[in-house]
Design a protein around this motif. Structure first.
Motif, short mmCIF file in Angstrom:
data_model
loop_
_atom_site.label_atom_id
_atom_site.label_comp_id
_atom_site.label_asym_id
_atom_site.label_seq_id
_atom_site.Cartn_x
_atom_site.Cartn_y
_atom_site.Cartn_z
N UNK A 4 43.42 56.21 32.96
CA UNK A 4 44.09 55.29 33.89
C UNK A 4 45.01 54.37 33.11
N UNK A 5 46.16 54.10 33.71
CA UNK A 5 47.11 53.15 33.13
C UNK A 5 47.27 51.98 34.08
N UNK A 6 47.54 50.81 33.54
CA UNK A 6 47.75 49.64 34.39
C UNK A 6 49.02 49.82 35.21
N UNK A 7 48.85 49.72 36.53
CA UNK A 7 49.97 49.88 37.45
C UNK A 7 50.67 48.55 37.68
N UNK A 8 49.87 47.51 37.90
CA UNK A 8 50.44 46.16 38.06
C UNK A 8 49.35 45.13 37.84
N UNK A 9 49.78 43.90 37.57
CA UNK A 9 48.84 42.78 37.41
C UNK A 9 49.42 41.56 38.10
N UNK A 10 48.59 40.93 38.94
CA UNK A 10 48.97 39.68 39.59
C UNK A 10 48.06 38.59 39.03
N UNK A 11 48.59 37.80 38.13
CA UNK A 11 47.76 36.81 37.43
C UNK A 11 47.22 35.75 38.38
N UNK A 12 48.07 35.29 39.31
CA UNK A 12 47.63 34.24 40.24
C UNK A 12 46.45 34.69 41.09
N UNK A 13 46.44 35.98 41.40
CA UNK A 13 45.37 36.51 42.26
C UNK A 13 44.28 37.20 41.44
N UNK A 14 44.40 37.13 40.11
CA UNK A 14 43.41 37.74 39.21
C UNK A 14 43.15 39.20 39.59
N UNK A 15 44.25 39.91 39.81
CA UNK A 15 44.16 41.29 40.26
C UNK A 15 44.89 42.21 39.30
N UNK A 16 44.19 43.19 38.80
CA UNK A 16 44.78 44.23 37.97
C UNK A 16 44.51 45.57 38.64
N UNK A 17 45.55 46.33 38.91
CA UNK A 17 45.42 47.63 39.56
C UNK A 17 45.85 48.72 38.58
N UNK A 18 44.99 49.69 38.41
CA UNK A 18 45.30 50.82 37.55
C UNK A 18 45.57 52.06 38.39
N UNK A 19 46.31 53.00 37.83
CA UNK A 19 46.63 54.22 38.56
C UNK A 19 45.34 54.91 38.99
N UNK A 20 45.33 55.32 40.26
CA UNK A 20 44.16 56.00 40.81
C UNK A 20 43.11 55.09 41.40
N UNK A 21 43.28 53.77 41.24
CA UNK A 21 42.32 52.83 41.80
C UNK A 21 42.34 52.85 43.33
N UNK A 22 41.17 52.56 43.91
CA UNK A 22 41.05 52.36 45.35
C UNK A 22 40.71 50.89 45.57
N UNK A 23 41.62 50.16 46.22
CA UNK A 23 41.51 48.70 46.38
C UNK A 23 41.36 48.35 47.85
N UNK A 24 40.38 47.53 48.20
CA UNK A 24 40.20 47.04 49.57
C UNK A 24 40.44 45.54 49.61
#
Length: 354
Positions: A4-24
């Motif tokens: 998995x590679x990091x797709x994006x990071x939102x520092x204010x929301x403390x959110x890091x999304x990696x490729x293939x992640x399932x986020x709710x």
């Protein structure tokens, strides 16, 4: 095994999304789910994702079901014969075969929700962003970012935007019925095959039926029935929408089908109903700027202003519902919910299941 590679990071929301992640992303109305989705979308690689909008009509191009299913395929230069095969297979999978030549404006809310997903999944990108989808896509192994009320166990990350309830507790609401068990306000005979029921004055009744049957549309007169609908023993089956609308108020599942003014204030809603439907702060706002759920509350307030003896709500949401129910109780208004949501049932007098 794929890394998995990091797709994006939102520092204010403390959110890091990696490729293939399932986020709710979950939370009540106006908690910021759609706002967070928009922030995520703004950071995604351009032209490498598909998005499902919560406002249904924003998902379509003018035209038929087939033309909307073809849209992504045409944009990706899929050969004509392959495109035809994909359209037919997808229409069959999502029970839209009989409606391929139907204009999207004539679809039920449920059919629109099906089509909105089907036209993305016919040729999905590696990243799907879905705002309150009807269901989760099966066998999708790309990156999935979803808002809504789904099983958290199905996701790699869950962002819960819920807050502690600061308003009065539901238990404190006065849910007092004024039912007349000897007076049928609505008698329905064979709305469709083997679907007959009677609603008594002042009752609050939930009707649960297969999604593909437009029960609410038929009761309100927007779609035909071969059966009979009696209001206080008067046959209203073939009455005009105007006449039936004075007896039966109908809050549609898709609020955009009911909006004909520019701003909230243009509907001349009373201050009581603005407060009840959480619209006071947005009284001067354009309807186009409201969230999907705010639009639903706006259309609810508009129907309640008509003070009809019966109100039908198609697929109601729980947010704000107990307070609206208490208001209907005080007014002695009969309520019909077309719903399959179990959490609404404790507030109702009974449930009719078909």
């Amino acid at each position: 095994m794929n890394k998995k590679n990091t797709l994006l990071a939102l520092e204010d929301d403390q959110l890091v999304i990696q490729t293939g992640d399932k986020i709710l992303i979950k939370g009540p109305m106006a908690s910021g789910k759609t706002t967070l989705l928009k922030k995520i979308v703004a950071k995604l690689p351009k032209y490498q994702f598909d998005i499902l909008f919560q406002t249904l009509d924003d998902n379509f191009v003018p035209g038929t079901v087939a033309e909307n299913l073809a849209f992504n395929l045409e944009n990706n230069a899929v050969p004509f014969e392959e495109m035809q095969t994909s359209i037919l297979a997808t229409a069959e999978a999502y029970h839209l075969t009989d409606d391929l030549n139907t204009d999207i404006s004539e679809l039920t809310t449920y059919q629109k929700k099906l089509l909105a997903l089907a036209q993305l999944l016919i040729l999905p990108t590696d990243i799907l962003v879905l705002d309150e989808p009807l269901f989760l896509p099966e066998a999708f192994d790309g990156t999935l970012i979803v808002s809504g009320d789904f099983d958290p166990n199905l996701f790699d990350q869950v962002i819960d935007l819920s807050e502690e309830i600061t308003t009065r507790q539901i238990a404190e609401l006065d849910l007092t019925r004024q039912i007349n068990p000897d007076k049928a306000i609505l008698s329905v005979t064979e709305l469709v095959d083997q679907m007959s029921f009677t609603i008594y004055e002042g009752e609050k009744v939930a009707i649960t039926a297969p999604d593909e049957i437009p029960v609410a549309d038929m009761l309100a007169g927007f779609r035909p029935t071969s059966g009979e609908i009696d209001f206080y023993y008067e046959d209203v089956t073939h009455q005009s929408l105007d006449k039936r609308g004075r007896k039966i108020g109908y809050i549609m599942g898709n609020p955009d089908d009911m909006i004909f003014v520019e701003r909230v204030r243009d509907a001349d809603i009373s201050n009581e109903l603005l407060t009840l439907c959480q619209l006071t702060a947005v009284k001067d706002t354009r309807l186009s700027q409201l969230s999907y759920r705010q639009k639903r509350l706006f259309t609810t307030a508009c129907i309640l202003m008509q003070a009809t003896p019966i109100v039908i709500i198609d697929q109601p949401e729980f947010e704000g519902f107990p307070e609206i129910l208490a208001y209907l109780d005080r007014q002695g208004i009969t309520l019909i919910l077309v719903t399959d949501e179990d959490k609404l049932l404790p507030f109702m007098d009974r449930q009719e299941v078909f």
